[in-house]
Design a protein around this motif. Structure first.
Motif, short mmCIF file in Angstrom:
data_model
loop_
_atom_site.label_atom_id
_atom_site.label_comp_id
_atom_site.label_asym_id
_atom_site.label_seq_id
_atom_site.Cartn_x
_atom_site.Cartn_y
_atom_site.Cartn_z
N PRO A 123 0.87 -1.53 -0.05
CA PRO A 123 -0.12 -0.01 -0.17
C PRO A 123 1.14 1.14 -0.22
O PRO A 123 1.74 0.82 0.80
CB PRO A 123 -1.23 0.05 1.61
N GLY A 124 0.51 2.46 -0.50
CA GLY A 124 0.97 4.02 -0.82
C GLY A 124 -0.29 4.69 -0.52
O GLY A 124 -0.97 4.44 -0.39
N ASP A 125 0.50 5.82 -0.66
CA ASP A 125 -0.42 6.82 0.18
C ASP A 125 -1.16 8.29 -0.80
O ASP A 125 -1.44 9.08 -1.65
CB ASP A 125 -0.12 7.67 1.07
N TRP A 126 -0.25 7.55 -2.60
CA TRP A 126 -0.06 8.78 -3.81
C TRP A 126 0.41 9.70 -3.37
O TRP A 126 0.17 10.65 -4.23
CB TRP A 126 -1.97 8.32 -3.93
N ARG A 127 1.29 9.78 -2.88
CA ARG A 127 2.07 11.01 -2.20
C ARG A 127 3.58 10.62 -2.35
O ARG A 127 3.97 11.92 -2.13
CB ARG A 127 1.74 12.06 -1.13
N HIS A 128 3.64 9.94 -2.29
CA HIS A 128 5.47 9.48 -2.19
C HIS A 128 5.35 8.22 -3.54
O HIS A 128 4.02 7.72 -3.51
CB HIS A 128 5.68 8.45 -1.38
N GLY A 129 6.64 7.56 -3.92
CA GLY A 129 7.22 7.20 -4.91
C GLY A 129 7.14 6.06 -3.70
O GLY A 129 6.78 5.67 -3.08
N VAL A 130 7.81 4.62 -4.81
CA VAL A 130 7.97 3.37 -4.29
C VAL A 130 8.47 3.27 -2.94
O VAL A 130 10.03 3.92 -3.46
CB VAL A 130 8.57 2.41 -5.45
N ASP A 131 8.98 2.84 -1.79
CA ASP A 131 10.01 2.63 -0.50
C ASP A 131 10.45 2.02 -0.68
O ASP A 131 10.42 0.23 0.14
CB ASP A 131 9.45 2.55 0.98
N PRO A 132 11.99 1.73 -0.97
CA PRO A 132 13.06 0.62 -1.48
C PRO A 132 13.03 0.24 0.20
O PRO A 132 13.14 -1.09 -0.01
CB PRO A 132 13.92 1.73 -1.21
N ALA A 133 12.60 0.86 1.23
CA ALA A 133 13.13 -0.11 2.15
C ALA A 133 11.77 -1.41 2.12
O ALA A 133 12.71 -2.57 2.61
CB ALA A 133 13.33 0.56 3.42
N LYS A 134 10.97 -0.65 2.50
CA LYS A 134 9.60 -1.28 2.07
C LYS A 134 9.93 -2.58 1.42
O LYS A 134 9.43 -4.19 1.61
CB LYS A 134 8.63 -0.61 2.45
N VAL A 135 10.26 -2.70 0.59
CA VAL A 135 10.42 -3.46 -1.36
C VAL A 135 11.74 -4.38 -0.04
O VAL A 135 11.54 -5.87 -0.89
CB VAL A 135 10.29 -2.95 -2.28
N GLU A 136 12.49 -3.76 0.15
CA GLU A 136 13.86 -4.11 0.57
C GLU A 136 13.49 -5.97 1.28
O GLU A 136 13.88 -6.95 1.64
CB GLU A 136 15.09 -3.94 1.09
N ARG A 138 10.07 -6.96 2.27
CA ARG A 138 9.11 -7.89 1.74
C ARG A 138 10.44 -9.00 1.49
O ARG A 138 9.57 -10.12 1.34
CB ARG A 138 8.31 -7.36 1.11
N LEU A 139 11.60 -8.63 0.32
CA LEU A 139 11.69 -9.47 -0.13
C LEU A 139 13.32 -10.55 0.63
O LEU A 139 13.16 -11.88 0.77
CB LEU A 139 12.58 -8.95 -1.27
#
Ligand code: PLP
Length: 415
Positions: A123-136, A138-139
């Motif tokens: 989920p995102g707030d439509w005011r920020h881009g992808v948060d690389p830390a959240k992707v990391e 999850r991976l």
């Protein structure tokens, strides 16, 4: 039936003098040179003259995507190129990690679900881009490597927020995760720095109608070797979108089915124009126009939707309407009074924002005309604002360099 007139039920649009201002964030203004290039007889797409055109555009695209690998050109919209990226690399039921940056990310993940993929949508707030830390994170948690691909939108056209692709690449590499990396560059290619090979992207998705300054009608996939290898064993059904047939025909300059010949004439010209200006200069021009637009928004006392200056888009600026004011009413006023088309608020942003496109074939005075139209429109639609936005933008444009506080993120070095 000879001489019979087709009667339109629509009232005839009265002629409007001067040039329409098409300042939506794509399709963009098609330059006269590209229009002239397209305005030629359509040729035999199996003949020798076409082979040269095919080779020229296929080779030329590599210089724009910055790749030594193949670039596939479909006669399609960008949505088609999204589908091609998914069906050529994944198998039914595969898990895909996507990130809610806005309307286009939402549509891409919805498509992936329809195609039978198992999408996890961060989920995102439509005011920020992808948060690389959240992707990391999850991976890292995905120890069994069930996630087969990470799909993100580089420039979220619905919000004017740009995600930091090299940092997302590192988020995949840090836990040594083997997922494919799929990136939508539909509104960033030809506007902002992008490096398919150096940034380690497996499939880059593009479209013709924005930074490439062409009419709509071409969709692109740039492929890595890893993506190509995946396409040899994946089990998703496809026919029209199949890379294999394209890759068999393309080396000789041909396509497996009828290509959009006249758009390819235009593409050859557009690529030449981007190189004549110099890609670095093209990107700097977009940054400058974006900085000047943000200065105008600030002077009007309005708010840019993007919250993180590192993620300000160079292609477009989304502007929040003051509470109680409808962005669509304002946009109608600018269109009716000043013949200026501004971008609509999409999805959950409908009526809440308007978007100023400053991408493609665009210069300082076109920007000044656009911002003057916005400022006059704010006044005409009685939207509360301070005057002086145009003046503030002129201030930015008259400086040799973008003032530090208006600069967007510097290119991220690739480690
Ligand atoms: N992705 C992004 C970022 C877009 O801006 C768009 C269209 O504006 C699309 C995908 C869909 O492309 P198309 O409308 O050409 O199918």
């Amino acid at each position: 039936m000879r001489g019979m007139k087709v009667q339109s039920k629509e009232p005839a649009m009265a002629h409007r003098p001067g040039r329409h201002f098409l300042q939506i964030p794509g399709p963009t203004n098609v330059p006269d040179r590209v229009l002239r290039a397209i305005d030629r007889p359509t040729i035999d797409h199996r003949g020798p003259e076409f082979a040269q055109l095919g080779k020229d555009v296929l080779e030329g695209c590599r210089t724009i995507f910055k790749t030594s690998g193949p670039v596939i050109i479909f006669p399609s919209s960008g949505t088609g190129a999204w589908e091609a990226a998914l069906v050529n690399t994944l198998s039914p039921g595969d898990k895909v990690l996507m990130y809610e940056t806005g309307q286009f990310a939402t549509l891409w993940q919805a498509m992936a679900k329809k195609l039978g993929l198992d999408v996890e949508f961060l989920p995102g707030d439509w005011r920020h881009g992808v948060d690389p830390a959240k992707v990391e994170a999850r991976l890292v948690a995905d120890r069994d490597h069930t996630i087969k691909a990470v799909g993100v939108v580089h420039n979220e056209t619905s919000t004017g927020v740009t995600s930091r692709i090299p940092e997302i690449r590192r988020a995949i590499d840090n836990p040594r995760h083997p997922a494919l990396f799929l990136v939508d560059t539909i509104s960033s290619l030809g506007c902002m720095e992008y490096k398919h090979d150096a940034w380690g992207v497996d499939v880059t998705v593009g479209g013709s109608q924005k930074g490439l300054m062409l009419p709509p009608g071409l969709g692109f996939n740039a492929l890595s070797e890893k993506a190509l290898a995946a396409s040899k064993t994946n089990r998703m059904k496809r026919s029209y979108w199949d890379w294999e047939e394209m890759l068999k025909s393309n080396p000789a300059g041909f396509f497996p089915y009828t290509p959009a010949t006249n758009l390819l004439y235009g593409l050859r010209e557009a690529i030449a124009m981007l190189h004549e200006e110099g890609l670095e200069n093209v990107f700097a021009r977009h940054q400058r126009h974006a900085a000047a637009t943000r200065a105008a928004v600030e002077a009007w006392g309005l708010e840019v939707l993007a919250l993180d200056p590192r993620e300000y888009s160079s292609s477009l600026t989304a502007v929040l309407m003051p509470e109680g004011h409808d962005a669509d009413h304002f946009r109608n006023v600018t269109l009716e009074r000043y013949d200026l088309s501004l971008g609509i608020g999409l999805g959950r942003l409908k009526g809440k924002i308007f978007r100023v496109g400053h991408l493609g074939d665009f210069n300082d005075l076109m920007l000044m005309g656009t911002l003057a139209g916005v400022e006059m429109g704010l006044h005409a639609a009685r939207v509360p604002h301070r005057p002086g936005g145009v003046q503030a933008a002129m201030g930015v444009l008259s400086q040799p360099a973008i003032p530090a506080q208006l600069r967007t993120h510097e290119p991220v070095p690739v480690s």
